[in-house]
Design an enzyme around this catalytic site. Structure first.
Site, short mmCIF file in Angstrom:
data_model
loop_
_atom_site.label_atom_id
_atom_site.label_comp_id
_atom_site.label_asym_id
_atom_site.label_seq_id
_atom_site.Cartn_x
_atom_site.Cartn_y
_atom_site.Cartn_z
CB SER A 151 -0.84 -0.01 1.29
OG SER A 151 -1.50 1.21 1.49
CE1 TYR A 199 -3.66 -2.10 5.61
CE2 TYR A 199 -3.18 0.17 4.96
CZ TYR A 199 -3.56 -1.12 4.63
OH TYR A 199 -3.86 -1.44 3.31
N1 LIG Z 1 -8.67 -0.57 -1.07
C1 LIG Z 1 -7.60 0.20 -0.89
O1 LIG Z 1 -7.70 1.43 -0.87
C2 LIG Z 1 -6.24 -0.42 -0.73
C3 LIG Z 1 -5.13 0.41 -0.77
C4 LIG Z 1 -3.88 -0.13 -0.59
C5 LIG Z 1 -3.72 -1.47 -0.39
N2 LIG Z 1 -4.80 -2.28 -0.34
C6 LIG Z 1 -4.59 -3.71 -0.07
O2 LIG Z 1 -5.20 -4.48 -1.07
C7 LIG Z 1 -5.51 -5.76 -0.55
C8 LIG Z 1 -6.93 -6.13 -0.94
O3 LIG Z 1 -7.83 -5.25 -0.30
P1 LIG Z 1 -9.17 -4.71 -1.00
O4 LIG Z 1 -9.05 -3.24 -1.04
O5 LIG Z 1 -9.47 -5.45 -2.24
O6 LIG Z 1 -10.22 -5.03 0.17
P2 LIG Z 1 -11.38 -6.11 0.32
O7 LIG Z 1 -12.37 -6.00 -0.77
O8 LIG Z 1 -11.86 -5.95 1.74
O9 LIG Z 1 -10.62 -7.50 0.17
C9 LIG Z 1 -9.89 -8.10 1.19
C10 LIG Z 1 -9.83 -9.59 0.91
O10 LIG Z 1 -9.05 -10.22 1.94
C11 LIG Z 1 -9.74 -11.38 2.36
N3 LIG Z 1 -9.41 -11.76 3.73
C12 LIG Z 1 -9.51 -11.00 4.85
N4 LIG Z 1 -9.20 -11.73 5.94
C13 LIG Z 1 -8.91 -12.98 5.50
C14 LIG Z 1 -8.53 -14.19 6.12
N5 LIG Z 1 -8.40 -14.27 7.46
N6 LIG Z 1 -8.34 -15.27 5.37
C15 LIG Z 1 -8.48 -15.21 4.02
N7 LIG Z 1 -8.82 -14.10 3.36
C16 LIG Z 1 -9.03 -13.00 4.10
C17 LIG Z 1 -11.21 -11.03 2.21
O11 LIG Z 1 -11.99 -12.22 2.06
P3 LIG Z 1 -12.94 -12.88 3.16
O12 LIG Z 1 -13.49 -11.78 4.01
O13 LIG Z 1 -13.97 -13.58 2.33
O14 LIG Z 1 -12.05 -13.84 3.89
C18 LIG Z 1 -11.20 -10.26 0.91
O15 LIG Z 1 -11.28 -11.14 -0.18
C19 LIG Z 1 -5.25 -5.69 0.95
O16 LIG Z 1 -4.01 -6.29 1.25
C20 LIG Z 1 -5.19 -4.20 1.23
O17 LIG Z 1 -4.39 -3.89 2.35
C21 LIG Z 1 -6.06 -1.79 -0.53
#
Ligand SMILES: NC(=O)c1ccc[n+]([C@@H]2O[C@H](COP(=O)([O-])OP(=O)(O)OC[C@H]3O[C@@H](n4cnc5c(N)ncnc54)[C@H](OP(=O)(O)O)[C@@H]3O)[C@@H](O)[C@H]2O)c1
Length: 249
Positions: free
Chosen positions: A144, A157
């Protein structure tokens, strides 16, 4: 669409929503066979149907479940060429009097889960780099902007994502000579479910901070990941920082 990834197998963690879901779709569209792992089985089943993929219900904070997710990918799809370590949570707020459960969850998913998957996948990635038709394999870790810049209100985080960056660079030095490319993707604000898991007062603060800034779409990050994993064997994209154009911080 060009099928540059035909014959390869990818595992995408956290593929039940957001960036992981978009990445699974994008890799499948390039011809990869894709395994998808997360806890929400219903969401995985729906996606697996669309991409003819392998749905793996797994809580990746549990070492055995993470190892089984990698193991089943190799058993059922035959190999592993690409791991996208994407599962993550972002629970923000001040350090003072923070609920410790939130810290524990971030450490478990963002660090332990990512490490379990990397550890289980590496022997297969090294094998794929040795005997696969591409003669190269990819481990893509999702960090991130928070992995580069620490800010008030996101201390733990920041800690997890800086940790992902440090681990990725050390691992890169270890395996790049054997043609496993380790890449770090650092998104800015993306429109996903990520911030919805925060406490209401924190959600309010996040909403205020980002205002009506036009966020990235999950597809924008999937595009970056596809770019990284479809480079020629000689090209390793080590780090990609992608912010929304309007994001100044
Ligand atoms: N959105 C942003 O602005 C942003 C910015 C920078 C970085 N990121 C990074 O991008 C990545 C994806 O995030 P996203 O934005 O796409 O959010 P998201 O839609 O909330 O996706 C997060 C994913 O992680 C899974 N997850 C959470 N806990 C888990 C566990 N214990 N076991 C297995 N899977 C788990 C969730 O699936 P389940 O709940 O079904 O398990 C979901 O599929 C993350 O690493 C986040 O830090 C996001």
């Amino acid at each position: 669409m060009p099928e540059e990834l035909a014959g390869t197998v990818a595992l995408v963690t956290g593929a039940s929503s957001g960036i992981g879901e978009a990445t699974a779709l994008a890799l499948a569209a390039r011809g990869a066979s894709v395994a998808i792992a997360a806890r929400r089985k219903d969401r995985l089943d729906e996606l697996a149907q669309q991409i003819d993929g392998l749905a793996l219900e797994a809580d990746l904070t549990k070492r055995q479940q993470a190892e089984e997710a990698v193991g089943r990918t190799v058993e059922e799809l035959g190999r592993l060429d690409i791991l996208v370590n994407n599962a993550g949570v972002m629970l923000l707020g001040p350090v003072v009097e923070a609920p410790l459960e939130e810290w524990e969850q971030m450490l478990s998913v963002n660090l332990a889960g990512l490490l379990y998957c990397a550890h289980a996948a590496l022997p297969h990635l090294l094998q794929a780099a040795e005997d696969g038709s591409r003669e190269v394999a990819d481990l893509v870790n999702i960090s991130s902007v928070a992995g580069r810049v620490a800010r008030l209100g996101s201390g733990v985080y920041n800690l997890t994502k800086h940790g992902v960056g440090a681990f990725s660079e050390s691992l890169r030095q270890e395996v790049t000579g054997r043609h496993v490319r380790v890449s770090l993707i650092e998104p800015g604000a993306v429109e996903t479910e990520l911030s919805s898991h925060n406490r209401p007062e924190i959600r309010e603060q996040i909403a205020q901070r980002f205002g009506d800034l036009e966020r990235l779409q999950a597809q924008d990050i999937a595009d970056a990941i596809v770019y990284v994993v479809t480079r020629p064997r000689r090209v390793a994209i080590n780090e990609v920082l992608v912010r929304p154009t309007e994001q100044t911080f």
